[in-house]
Motif scaffolding. Structure first.
Motif, PDB file in Angstrom:
ATOM      1  N   ASN B 289      46.760  43.546  33.753  1.00 20.91           N
ATOM      2  CA  ASN B 289      45.677  44.687  33.816  1.00 20.91           C
ATOM      3  C   ASN B 289      45.799  45.365  35.253  1.00 20.91           C
ATOM      4  O   ASN B 289      44.776  45.446  35.811  1.00 20.91           O
ATOM      5  CB  ASN B 289      44.314  44.420  33.482  1.00 20.91           C
ATOM      6  CG  ASN B 289      44.306  43.485  31.977  1.00 20.91           C
ATOM      7  OD1 ASN B 289      44.918  43.923  31.072  1.00 20.91           O
ATOM      8  ND2 ASN B 289      43.711  42.216  32.164  1.00 20.91           N
ATOM      9  N   PRO B 290      46.845  45.945  35.591  1.00 14.22           N
ATOM     10  CA  PRO B 290      46.738  46.632  36.934  1.00 14.22           C
ATOM     11  C   PRO B 290      45.801  47.912  37.010  1.00 14.22           C
ATOM     12  O   PRO B 290      45.621  48.171  38.326  1.00 14.22           O
ATOM     13  CB  PRO B 290      48.284  47.047  36.797  1.00 14.22           C
ATOM     14  CG  PRO B 290      48.856  47.203  35.628  1.00 14.22           C
ATOM     15  CD  PRO B 290      47.962  46.095  34.832  1.00 14.22           C
ATOM     16  N   GLU B 291      45.492  48.394  35.846  1.00 10.13           N
ATOM     17  CA  GLU B 291      44.514  49.453  35.984  1.00 10.13           C
ATOM     18  C   GLU B 291      43.017  48.932  36.421  1.00 10.13           C
ATOM     19  O   GLU B 291      42.314  50.002  36.902  1.00 10.13           O
ATOM     20  CB  GLU B 291      44.477  50.298  34.454  1.00 10.13           C
ATOM     21  CG  GLU B 291      43.743  49.479  33.565  1.00 10.13           C
ATOM     22  CD  GLU B 291      44.646  48.257  32.760  1.00 10.13           C
ATOM     23  OE1 GLU B 291      45.949  48.394  33.102  1.00 10.13           O
ATOM     24  OE2 GLU B 291      43.976  47.713  31.861  1.00 10.13           O
ATOM     25  N   GLU B 292      42.803  47.783  36.468  1.00  9.68           N
ATOM     26  CA  GLU B 292      41.546  47.169  36.895  1.00  9.68           C
ATOM     27  C   GLU B 292      41.314  47.060  38.528  1.00  9.68           C
ATOM     28  O   GLU B 292      40.588  46.999  39.060  1.00  9.68           O
ATOM     29  CB  GLU B 292      41.464  45.911  36.174  1.00  9.68           C
ATOM     30  CG  GLU B 292      40.726  45.941  35.044  1.00  9.68           C
ATOM     31  CD  GLU B 292      40.548  44.571  34.496  1.00  9.68           C
ATOM     32  OE1 GLU B 292      40.370  43.524  35.323  1.00  9.68           O
ATOM     33  OE2 GLU B 292      40.500  44.338  33.245  1.00  9.68           O
ATOM     34  N   PHE B 293      42.664  47.244  39.080  1.00  6.80           N
ATOM     35  CA  PHE B 293      42.741  47.284  40.498  1.00  6.80           C
ATOM     36  C   PHE B 293      42.016  48.436  41.308  1.00  6.80           C
ATOM     37  O   PHE B 293      42.335  49.469  40.905  1.00  6.80           O
ATOM     38  CB  PHE B 293      44.082  46.991  40.997  1.00  6.80           C
ATOM     39  CG  PHE B 293      44.570  45.555  41.035  1.00  6.80           C
ATOM     40  CD1 PHE B 293      44.659  44.967  42.139  1.00  6.80           C
ATOM     41  CD2 PHE B 293      44.895  44.822  39.721  1.00  6.80           C
ATOM     42  CE1 PHE B 293      44.861  43.728  42.084  1.00  6.80           C
ATOM     43  CE2 PHE B 293      45.198  43.536  39.739  1.00  6.80           C
ATOM     44  CZ  PHE B 293      45.362  42.907  40.812  1.00  6.80           C
ATOM     45  N   GLY B 294      41.223  48.399  42.065  1.00  4.17           N
ATOM     46  CA  GLY B 294      40.830  49.418  42.745  1.00  4.17           C
ATOM     47  C   GLY B 294      39.312  49.614  41.863  1.00  4.17           C
ATOM     48  O   GLY B 294      38.613  50.479  42.626  1.00  4.17           O
ATOM     49  N   LYS B 295      39.180  48.910  40.758  1.00  3.30           N
ATOM     50  CA  LYS B 295      37.852  49.034  40.107  1.00  3.30           C
ATOM     51  C   LYS B 295      36.974  47.743  40.190  1.00  3.30           C
ATOM     52  O   LYS B 295      35.985  47.768  39.362  1.00  3.30           O
ATOM     53  CB  LYS B 295      37.926  49.566  38.798  1.00  3.30           C
ATOM     54  CG  LYS B 295      38.788  50.875  38.669  1.00  3.30           C
ATOM     55  CD  LYS B 295      39.100  51.182  37.265  1.00  3.30           C
ATOM     56  CE  LYS B 295      39.778  52.442  37.220  1.00  3.30           C
ATOM     57  NZ  LYS B 295      40.760  52.713  35.897  1.00  3.30           N
ATOM     58  N   GLY B 296      37.359  46.884  41.072  1.00  2.00           N
ATOM     59  CA  GLY B 296      36.621  45.678  41.050  1.00  2.00           C
ATOM     60  C   GLY B 296      37.347  44.534  40.533  1.00  2.00           C
ATOM     61  O   GLY B 296      36.584  43.612  40.061  1.00  2.00           O
ATOM     62  N   ALA B 297      38.851  44.359  40.750  1.00  2.32           N
ATOM     63  CA  ALA B 297      39.505  43.214  40.107  1.00  2.32           C
ATOM     64  C   ALA B 297      39.222  42.131  41.218  1.00  2.32           C
ATOM     65  O   ALA B 297      39.625  42.220  42.265  1.00  2.32           O
ATOM     66  CB  ALA B 297      40.589  43.517  40.161  1.00  2.32           C
ATOM     67  N   ILE B 298      38.978  40.900  40.600  1.00  2.00           N
ATOM     68  CA  ILE B 298      38.729  39.535  41.487  1.00  2.00           C
ATOM     69  C   ILE B 298      40.191  39.338  42.103  1.00  2.00           C
ATOM     70  O   ILE B 298      40.095  38.773  43.245  1.00  2.00           O
ATOM     71  CB  ILE B 298      37.928  38.548  40.874  1.00  2.00           C
ATOM     72  CG1 ILE B 298      37.351  37.509  41.926  1.00  2.00           C
ATOM     73  CG2 ILE B 298      39.025  37.883  39.834  1.00  2.00           C
ATOM     74  CD1 ILE B 298      36.331  36.606  41.339  1.00  2.00           C
TER      75      ILE B 298
END
Lengths: 154, 499
Positions: B289-298
């Motif tokens: 789920n690379p789209e989660e990066f920048g939005k709070g990916a642990i």
């Protein structure tokens, strides 16, 4: 090229020439057995060449930029505070032996705090005195650093 | 002696009360400066150098190394809570860490960063321990040509990776080498560039020099910039322990970060900053789920935080095995070794087993201390962040002047420090990086000696290089490296012209 960058590059160039002359006088000996001046001479020449290269590159770049559009170069506005700090440090160096550690350190801290809090002179005076005492206790008394006392004597 | 006996010796040394105290002081100061934006580990280690002159070599290195890896731990706190990285290696942590804090998950972000740092730090120490011994045995066989080749390769990589402009980096490198020439010539015994000043007969003192270049110039840079008011997203942090789901998502990034960080730490100029950035891009690339990066990916917190701590251990390998520092912190640590008369070299471990194993074991203890320190003390670190810089900078400068004076008990060192501070400030202001300067200054004498010895040994026969495989590999690598970097710059320039 910014004015400051040019000044630094030119200073480096002057340093390079100085090093070349000085190291030549030190003695180069032979290529198979280099003397003390050999390595600095190589470095001096290298420094001059690099400065020359950076000046040529910057001149080309500036030409390109100026033909496309004229941009106003923004220079840092606040040189006063760094200048004051440097003056404080130089003053501390000049007066440490004469005025002694407690007095010169007090004035040093007072001026530095004054830069941040120009109106709270009473607060910064008391704070500076406390810090001088603390610094002496830790470094002078506990760590046995022989600070000068100047005209106050030991 | 087997490795276990050595470890036992190391722990015996480090568990002495005195050494434990310095280890604690180092990691505490490291965490503190990691938390505080505006003063980094390089400046702090430079400022602490004069203090370490009166303590044993082991205690001083334990403390200074503690500052370095402690700063990596502390740096994440400000990145996550305030979106201001305490030091450069934590820049990427702020991307997802701060987003996690905004979603009310500051606790797990801080928790996973502390655990990741601990795992990465410990992993790198184990590999360092296993790698450095065989490597130093090989390094004993090195001659001046090999040293010359390694130094040139290292310097080129440091300049390339740590500077914006390769040309300016080269100028700084040459300037550093020139400064290193000041003093008595090692081979002929003649004075060079001393101009009758007794102070310069033993060369420029590294301590006031680095204190000025990094400590004073950093204060001058910070004071001339407008201080932004910090806004805290979370003043009270709850649930520091990551849950099972967090662990599941983080375990692979932590493992990858450990390996990646260690090996990038080995590379000259690589260090903690590069490792955290590369780890972040690797995690983003391998993520489902690379789209989660920048939005709070642990994963974006766990990977980089692990990698920057693992890089610290990696950076110690070339220093201990070859006596060559791979980054600026290692260069300053090397000068600390030199001050104590125990310069790292291939024979260093054999000559100083207690010192080497003591330092290694102190890192285990230090990492445990950091784990204990970081999690419960987070609320205190947040409070410290509220101290305004206009109170901090006079204290830093007071520490600088006392430190400079206490080296030789003379005011002249304060002048040297001030002049280097001014020079450092101006150089940084116009994008001349200081790292190549100090690296070249520290490596200068070794570089010159190796060069002159190589010239004498070669007897004007350049083909002599082809009989030495290690040197040949290093020189070829440097050549290929420069060639490809120039090629890529040429292509970029061509694209710009076409546009």
């Amino acid at each position: 090229m910014k004015k400051g960058e040019l000044i630094i590059a030119l200073s480096m160039g002057v340093l390079g020439i100085w090093i070349v002359i000085d190291s030549y006088n030190m003695g180069l000996q032979t290529i198979s057995n280099p003397g003390p001046g050999f390595f600095p001479l190589v470095l001096g020449v290298l420094l001059c060449l690099l400065v020359l290269l950076i000046c040529i590159r910057s001149a080309r770049y500036t030409k390109k930029v100026s033909t496309v559009k004229k941009t106003s170069v923004e220079y840092p506005t606040n040189f006063i505070k760094p200048g004051l700090i440097i003056a404080c440090l130089l003053g501390y160096f000049f007066f440490l032996d004469t005025l002694g550690f407690p007095i010169s350190t007090f004035f040093f801290l007072f001026i530095l705090f004054w830069i941040g809090y120009p109106r709270k002179w009473l607060f910064i005076s008391i704070f500076s005195v406390i810090l001088v005492a603390l610094a002496y206790l830790v470094f002078g008394y506990l760590l046995q650093t022989p600070f000068p006392f100047g005209f106050l004597g030991n | 002696m087997d490795i276990w006996s050595n470890i036992a010796i190391g722990f015996k040394q480090v568990l002495e009360l005195n050494n434990l105290f310095y280890c604690f002081a180092g990691v505490l100061v490291g965490t503190l400066i990691g938390v505080l934006p505006g003063i980094g580990p390089v400046a702090t280690i430079s400022l602490l150098l004069p203090m370490t002159m009166r303590i044993s070599p082991l205690a001083s290195i334990i403390m200074l190394a503690g500052v370095y890896y402690g700063a990596m731990y502390g740096g994440s706190t400000t990145s996550i809570l305030v979106n201001i990285p305490g030091e450069a290696a934590s820049v990427v942590t702020s991307i997802d860490g701060y987003q996690m804090a905004r979603k009310g998950r500051a606790g797990p972000a801080l928790g996973i960063s502390a655990f990741g740092s601990f795992i990465g730090g410990t992993f790198s120490i184990v590999i360092l321990m296993l790698l450095v011994m065989p490597l130093s045995k090989i390094a004993i066989l090195f001659g001046p040509l090999e040293y010359l080749a390694i130094i040139i390769t290292g310097m080129v990589m440091v300049i390339y990776l740590s500077t914006k402009s390769f040309l300016k980096g080269l100028i700084m490198g040459v300037f550093g080498l020139i400064l290193g020439c000041v003093g008595t010539d090692i081979i002929s015994g003649k004075f060079r560039f001393t101009y009758g000043l007794l102070y310069l007969s033993e060369g420029i003192d590294i301590v006031p020099m680095v204190m000025g270049l990094f400590g004073i110039s950093e204060v001058l840079t910070n004071i001339s910039e407008i201080q932004e008011k910090r806004t805290f997203f979370a003043t009270r942090v709850k649930n520091l322990l990551p849950n099972l789901q967090d662990w599941k998502r983080s375990i692979l990034p932590i493992s990858r970060g450990s390996i990646l960080g260690f090996f990038l730490g080995l590379i000259p100029g690589g260090g903690t900053i590069l490792s955290s950035f590369i780890s972040y891009s690797v995690e983003k690339k391998v993520s489902k789920n690379p789209e989660e990066f920048g939005k709070g990916a642990i994963e974006g917190v766990a990977g980089p935080e692990t990698a920057n701590n693992a890089a610290v251990g990696g950076a110690f390998v070339p220093l201990f095995a070859l006596g060559i520092p791979s980054n600026i912190v290692m260069a300053i640590l090397m000068s600390s070794f030199i001050i104590h008369g125990v310069a790292p070299s291939p024979g260093f471990i054999a000559k100083n087993p207690g010192l080497f194993w003591g330092i290694i074991c102190s890192m285990y203890i230090g990492n445990i201390m950091l784990l204990i320190l970081n999690l419960p003390l987070i609320s205190i670190w947040i409070k410290i962040l509220e101290i305004p810089y206009k109170i901090l900078f006079p204290l830093i400068l007071l520490f600088c002047v006392i430190g400079a004076y206490s080296i030789n008990y003379r005011a002249f060192d304060i002048l040297v420090m001030t002049l280097f501070g001014l020079a450092g400030y101006l150089l940084r202001r116009f994008d001349y990086e200081l790292t190549p300067l100090v690296m070249a200054f520290v490596l200068g004498p070794m570089f010159e000696t190796s060069l002159r010895q190589t010239i004498i040994i070669s007897n004007r026969n350049i083909s002599f290089i082809f009989t030495r495989p290690i040197a040949l590999v290093c020189f070829s690598f440097t050549f290929v490296f420069i060639f490809f970097s120039l090629l890529s710059r040429f292509r970029k320039l061509k694209e710009k012209i076409i546009e």
